[in-house]
Design a protein around this motif. Structure first.
Motif, short mmCIF file in Angstrom:
data_model
loop_
_atom_site.label_atom_id
_atom_site.label_comp_id
_atom_site.label_asym_id
_atom_site.label_seq_id
_atom_site.Cartn_x
_atom_site.Cartn_y
_atom_site.Cartn_z
N LYS A 14 60.77 35.27 85.76
CA LYS A 14 60.98 34.05 86.64
C LYS A 14 59.65 33.40 86.74
N ALA A 15 58.52 34.26 86.65
CA ALA A 15 57.12 33.91 86.72
C ALA A 15 56.74 33.12 85.36
N ILE A 16 57.28 34.08 84.14
CA ILE A 16 56.93 33.45 83.07
C ILE A 16 57.48 32.27 82.88
N ASP A 29 58.64 30.72 95.89
CA ASP A 29 58.24 29.92 94.84
C ASP A 29 58.74 30.05 93.43
N LEU A 30 59.35 31.18 93.71
CA LEU A 30 59.90 31.64 92.22
C LEU A 30 61.77 31.50 92.42
N VAL A 47 42.96 31.66 89.83
CA VAL A 47 44.18 32.69 90.05
C VAL A 47 45.37 32.00 90.93
N GLU A 48 46.12 31.75 90.44
CA GLU A 48 47.51 31.13 91.04
C GLU A 48 48.19 32.26 91.57
N THR A 49 48.45 32.08 93.11
CA THR A 49 49.44 33.36 93.76
C THR A 49 50.57 32.44 94.09
N LEU A 50 51.69 33.35 93.70
CA LEU A 50 53.08 32.92 93.94
C LEU A 50 54.01 34.06 94.78
N ASP A 51 54.72 33.40 95.55
CA ASP A 51 55.42 34.24 96.58
C ASP A 51 57.22 34.25 96.03
N LEU A 52 57.97 34.93 96.37
CA LEU A 52 59.35 34.99 96.08
C LEU A 52 60.12 33.55 96.19
#
Ligand code: FAD
Ligand code: AMP
Lengths: 261, 320
Positions: free
Chosen positions: A106-108, A209-210, A202-207
């Motif tokens: 998902k992040a990719i 966001d994805l 550095v981008e921070t993502l949580d669940l």
């Protein structure tokens, strides 16, 4: 040709420390210092080399891990990656390989990619399965366990040294590759690189966001469970003799006593 | 009894020993159904039947050799659809793990890799694994879906238990991705005539202490005298003294022989990861402080150039 390369790096407990399990039988990440998995340094190295050979390339380091995992990203950035993405969420604690591959995929998809570069295995779990799972989830070819690779004309070619044969593999981009520790020494970050890394985004993502449900990951979503973890009794040293001309004979006598000869 | 799928590792129908071990383990869980892909199913069938395969599902197509991994996953999935097994066992080779990984994603099943034992416990399949450089032993189970488990060589002694082993054709429809990764060339590894490293009862390994490729002959002679396989540390492999396929350790092979002899190897954690579960460990090292001695059942502090040839000679003399 522009080329977007995502390199997956894992933050792991140092293998030279006394690694152990936490009470919930997940890897204890407090007992031992963490670092960028040494086997993922090879992935960063190959990503950078491919980028250097391309006209217009971007290398994005991606990790899933606790807050401290930014250390792994900083290392990748100081080696030369352009930017980083950190997926961090309390609900990720205890995620298994299936869950990890889901979140990475998902992040990719979120960053976009032409090429995903992974290490051959993480040095803690060491399953060596995430790259294949990623390819399956992303619906792109996998070209894995390469000890040599190159990207040209929209395709990746590499050498895989298998048990029975050495193969030359080829796939069109986009693709997922993984590289072994035979692929070429990883560079040391230069002082300039370390300084530059501090300014890289550095981008921070949580669940959320994805768009991932917490129930799909973490201990709750894990499709495997550890029932017990037992420390192997340390091997006790046996008889040690010093060779004074008879060492070979003494050893042979030991082997005979144990019925090996 | 439920069916248990066993993925067959073979070369043109010559079944490799780990597959026979898997069949033996599978019998603890149900009726083994072997999945044989590529040429040679008829040749493989007797050995598979002898070790308990009730059926052999066979498929042969050029895709298996021409493209990497995915065609085999498609076929294994077809077998899963045909049989609805209670578990799938796959040999823990590099390719086996990748096939298992993709099958697990497709079927939404839990995956356990590198099992050193598999058993049934309270109606569940449980797998024993050796983790953190073999310093811990864990027992795990799959909680969702059909367990997919990859099993290391030497997890069980193959035991014959004759069954029908009827060969049946497996219908496979290849997915769109099956031709995604082309195998451009394949160069089979030259055979040395020595036992397979991961299957050998005796392994003799050499490290940086050997000081050069030419000195590996000492290790080979000892290995041959004992009927064993040859291993190497990463330092020796990185120096180009011995092929990577013989590397023992974290990024090489895991071996668990009856006897492991380490000559000129210090015993770094990453090397120990690949050999520490050997039954008997013997070390030859000139440094009495080398960590390898901490795990050796018998150690000789001395120059390997003296000790190894003397040992080889004595072994040959005793064996007559
Ligand atoms: C991510 C990662 C993965 C790794 N994976 C592996 C792996 O899979 N396998 C592996 O082996 N290593 C691996 N390593 C490397 C490991 O850390 C060690 O560097 C390596 O095992 C050292 O090899 P060695 O024991 O041959 O060399 P050294 O550590 O240099 O030891 C050589 C030994 O030979 C002895 N010696 C020298 N001359 C003689 C003589 N004439 N007679 C007797 N003894 C002599 C010395 O006393 C010394 O103890 C890995 C490292 C990392 C970071
Ligand atoms: N948590 C993670 N974050 C980023 N990459 C990972 C993570 N876990 C695994 N990977 C990637 O997948 C490879 C194989 O991991 P594994 O299947 O766990 O042995 C590693 O070398 C990494 O490139």
């Amino acid at each position: 040709m522009s080329l977007k390369i995502v390199v997956c790096v894992k933050y792991v407990p140092d293998a030279t420390g006394d690694r152990t399990f936490a009470e919930d039988l997940t890897t204890d990440r407090d007992a031992v210092d963490g670092l960028l998995s040494e086997l993922d340094e090879y992935a960063v190295e190959q990503a950078l080399r491919i980028a250097e050979d391309a006209d217009d390339a971007e290398v994005i380091a991606l990790t899933i891990g606790p807050e401290d995992a930014t250390d792994a990203l900083r290392k990748a950035l100081s080696m030369g990656a352009d930017r980083a993405v950190h997926v961090e969420d309390d609900d990720l604690h205890g995620t298994d390989a299936l869950g990890t591959s889901l979140v990475l995929a998902k992040a990719i998809e979120h960053t976009g990619f032409d090429l995903v570069v992974c290490g051959m295995a993480s040095t803690d779990g060491g399953m060596g399965v995430v790259p294949a799972m990623l390819a399956e989830r992303l619906g792109v070819p996998q070209v894995t366990l390469l000890s040599e690779l190159s990207v040209a004309d929209g395709a990746v070619t590499g050498r895989r040294d298998g048990d029975a044969a050495t193969e030359r593999l080829r796939a069109s981009l986009p693709a997922v590759v993984s590289v072994t520790d035979q692929s070429g020494e990883a560079r040391y970050p230069s002082f300039k690189g370390i300084m530059a890394a501090k300014k890289k985004p550095v981008e921070t993502l949580d669940l959320e966001d994805l768009d991932i449900e917490p129930s799909q990951v973490g201990l709750a979503g894990a499709r495997t469970t550890v029932l017990s973890a037992t420390e192997r009794p340390p091997r006790t040293a046996g008889e040690i003799v010093t060779d004074e001309g008879e060492g070979g004979k003494q050893l042979a006598a030991f082997l005979a006593e144990r019925k090996f000869i | 009894m439920p069916d248990i799928l066993v993925y067959v590792d073979h070369t043109d129908g010559a079944v490799r020993k780990p597959t026979l071990e898997l069949l033996t383990l599978a019998r603890r869980l149900g009726d083994p159904v072997a999945v044989h892909l590529g040429p040679g199913a008829e040749q493989a069938a007797p050995a598979l039947a002898e070790h308990g395969a009730v059926r052999v599902l066979a498929a042969d197509a050029p895709e298996f050799a021409d493209y990497h991994v995915v065609p085999k996953v498609d076929a294994l999935q077809a077998a899963v659809d045909a049989v609805s097994p209670a578990a799938v066992l796959v040999p823990s080779s590099a390719e086996g793990k990748e096939i298992a990984a993709r099958l697990a994603v497709r079927t939404g099943s839990g995956l356990l890799t590198d099992a050193v034992d598999v058993a049934e416990q309270d109606g569940h399949v449980v797998a024993t694994q050796s983790v953190f450089a073999a310093s811990y032993t864990t027992v795990s189970r799959v909680t969702e879906g059909m367990p997919v488990i990859t099993v290391k060589p030497n997890a069980a002694a193959p035991e014959p238990s004759p069954a029908a082993g009827t060969v049946e054709q497996l219908q496979v429809t290849f997915s769109a991705l099956a031709s995604g990764t082309q195998v451009v060339t394949r160069t089979p590894r030259e055979t040395t005539g020595r036992p397979e490293l991961t299957e050998a009862a005796i392994v003799v390994s050499g490290g940086r202490g050997l000081g050069g490729a030419e000195h590996f002959a000492l290790i080979e002679e000892l290995a041959d005298a004992l009927g064993g396989a040859v291993g190497a540390s990463r330092a020796a492999v990185d120096a180009g003294w011995y092929p990577h396929s013989n590397q023992v350790g974290q990024t090489g092979k895991t071996v668990s022989p009856q006897l492991y002899i380490a000559a000129g190897i210090s015993g770094a954690i990453q090397h120990r990861a690949g050999m520490q579960t050997s039954k008997t460990i013997v070390a030859i090292n000139k440094d009495a402080e080398a960590p390898i001695f901490e795990l050796a059942d018998y150690g000789v502090v001395g120059d390997l150039f003296d000790v190894v040839p003397a040992l080889t000679e004595e072994v040959k003399a005793r064996k007559g």
